[in-house]
Design an enzyme around this catalytic site. Structure first.
Site, mmCIF file in Angstrom:
data_model
loop_
_atom_site.group_PDB
_atom_site.id
_atom_site.type_symbol
_atom_site.label_atom_id
_atom_site.label_comp_id
_atom_site.label_asym_id
_atom_site.label_seq_id
_atom_site.Cartn_x
_atom_site.Cartn_y
_atom_site.Cartn_z
ATOM 1 N N ASP A 175 -1.917 -6.333 2.464
ATOM 2 C CA ASP A 175 -2.739 -6.510 2.671
ATOM 3 C C ASP A 175 -3.468 -6.072 1.216
ATOM 4 O O ASP A 175 -5.091 -6.646 0.990
ATOM 5 C CB ASP A 175 -3.780 -7.162 3.297
ATOM 6 C CG ASP A 175 -3.114 -8.279 4.243
ATOM 7 O OD1 ASP A 175 -2.491 -8.882 3.559
ATOM 8 O OD2 ASP A 175 -3.359 -8.406 5.513
ATOM 9 N N HIS B 178 -0.487 -0.753 10.109
ATOM 10 C CA HIS B 178 0.316 -1.463 10.841
ATOM 11 C C HIS B 178 0.278 -1.379 11.990
ATOM 12 O O HIS B 178 0.546 -0.178 12.427
ATOM 13 C CB HIS B 178 1.022 -1.829 9.875
ATOM 14 C CG HIS B 178 1.993 -2.870 9.957
ATOM 15 N ND1 HIS B 178 2.931 -3.158 10.723
ATOM 16 C CD2 HIS B 178 2.155 -4.002 8.882
ATOM 17 C CE1 HIS B 178 3.371 -4.338 10.779
ATOM 18 N NE2 HIS B 178 2.983 -5.222 9.309
#
Ligand code: CMC
Length: 418
Positions: A359, A302
């Site tokens: 996700d 991320h």
């Protein structure tokens, strides 16, 4: 702490103001840099550039903290509903019981979509990617609500457009699913809560309340994430005074990419590929580490989190609960858990601080709910509506709003002649 920073550019020195946020983040304000020195700043991917001051969402990526208007995501996912959070994001405060009832009522009243939107959805090939239909339907709504296409909406119009779009997009998302399945559309049922109604329209029958609750939590976890690629897109488009429908449609497009919301689809496809390959993750971990191979471990890493994504922790705990409620097992969950364990003890992932993101586990829940893989990113978009609309509202209400227009350093040919 000093309220300014000194920058020495050799030929010129300049003092730049420092801005401090309510959670202690600090920024050097370079807005006068070019005017005073002729220099601009370069920041590939805007990894170090603040584009706005905001009161909506706070992330501490090093510590794995996510808060909306001061409430932690763990607290919200346990104690609030998606609509309460939506109200909080848009209106800056949690609703009272009466305000929540009235808000739900407005959404319910405006959940039926125009016949023209139904026709538009039907005009797409059944195999079309659902995100293409979602984006087109969102921008097409502007033609059905022309009175709401001004950038300068007044407060009463803003309070109208927010529940309208939450209601309309819920029905659009369900209709897109039905279209892909070759099924006729189901109208909303005003007696149902938001998420239960979405599942009802999607499946054509009422679902187990535990399932609706699990999906509601997923929507909460996706509701906003400060200046990510799609929210930034909504703000960039909104800054040209394009209307909200166009801004949201652009947000949907940005979300579609596999490095952003599209990662949830890519994760499930990756887990299925590992399963098909015999279940061994080592090969896929090696591929992800190989700089010659474009493959990345989807659902890992991320830009902001250099620690566990707090949303991934909540989703992981829900995976077991949902599979149990549905009395089903999914070998992909075991593959995901094994992959996570292996990656988290591998030097490559440890040294780069790559952790599972939101996700990584969400697709397993969507799959258990019977949602096809190519619909996953639409589910993300459904959850993200309140965030995008709140970011847009904050933008248009900010006295500092100007059109977004970055600069560049030209590196092309000079003085060519025909
Ligand atoms: N697999 C393998 N290596 C990775 C991964 C990954 N998933 N993510 C980052 N790296 C490596 C990257 O190769 C680089 O290595 P090096 O320093 O040796 O060049 C280093 O880690 C830093 O990566 P980056 O690409 O500079 O990081 P970024 O901040 O530009 O990208 C990201 C962030 C999310 C796009 C990236 O981590 C990624 O591609 N992840 C996979 C896609 C994904 O799961 N996306 C969902 C993000 S969360 C939800 C959302 O935003 O919608």
């Amino acid at each position: 702490m000093s309220k300014s920073a000194k920058l020495d550019l050799g030929e010129k020195q300049i003092e730049l103001p420092i801005i401090e946020g309510s959670e202690g983040e600090r920024a050097v304000d370079i807005s006068k840099l070019r005017a005073e020195t002729g220099f601009i700043t370069m920041d590939n991917g805007f990894g170090n550039s603040g584009s706005c001051e905001s009161k909506i969402t706070f992330i501490d990526g090093e510590k794995g903290i996510l808060k909306h208007r001061g409430y932690t995501i763990e607290n919200l996912s346990e104690k609030s509903s998606f609509l309460e959070l939506a109200y909080l994001l848009f209106n800056q405060k949690l609703p009272s019981a009466d305000e929540l009832t009235s808000f739900k009522g407005k959404i319910t009243e405006r959940s039926r979509i125009p016949e023209g939107i139904k026709a538009l959805i039907k005009s797409f090939p059944k195999e079309a990617h659902p995100m293409s239909i979602a984006s087109a339907a969102m921008v097409a709504l502007s033609a059905h609500y022309p009175e709401l296409t001004d950038q300068d909406l007044n407060d009463s119009q803003k309070n109208e457009i927010f529940p309208l779009l939450l209601g309309q997009f819920k029905t659009i998302a369900a209709a897109i699913y039905r279209h892909g399945q070759g099924e006729s559309f189901v109208d909303p049922d005003p007696s149902l809560d938001y998420t239960a109604d979405f599942l009802y329209m999607m499946k054509g029958k009422q679902v187990n309340p535990e399932i609706a609750k699990a999906l509601d939590v997923l929507l909460i976890l996706h509701a906003d994430h400060e200046q990510n690629c799609s929210a930034a897109t909504v703000r960039v488009v909104g800054s040209s005074k394009a209307n909200l429908f166009a801004s949201l449609s652009a947000g949907i497009d940005a979300l579609w990419g596999p490095l952003h919301g599209g990662a949830n689809q890519a994760v499930l496809e990756m887990l299925e590929a590992i399963q098909k390959d015999g279940g061994g993750y080592e090969k896929f971990i090696s591929k992800a580490k190989d700089k010659e191979d474009p493959f990345r471990l989807m659902g890992f890493g991320h830009r902001v989190y250099k620690n566990f994504d707090p949303r991934a922790k909540v989703i992981k705990s829900y995976c077991d609960e949902v599979l149990e409620a549905l009395e089903t097992e999914d070998p992909l969950l075991d593959i995901a858990k094994g992959l996570e364990k292996t990656a988290l003890s591998d030097e490559y992932f440890v040294s780069r601080k790559l952790f599972p993101n939101v996700d990584f586990y969400s697709g397993i829940i969507y799959k258990a709910l019977g949602i096809p893989t190519n619909m996953f990113t639409v589910m993300f978009a459904l959850g993200r509506q309140p965030g995008w609309m709140s970011q847009w509202r904050e933008l248009v209400e900010s006295p500092a709003m100007r059109i977004t227009r970055p600069r560049q350093i030209y590196q092309g040919k000079t003085d060519e002649k025909l």
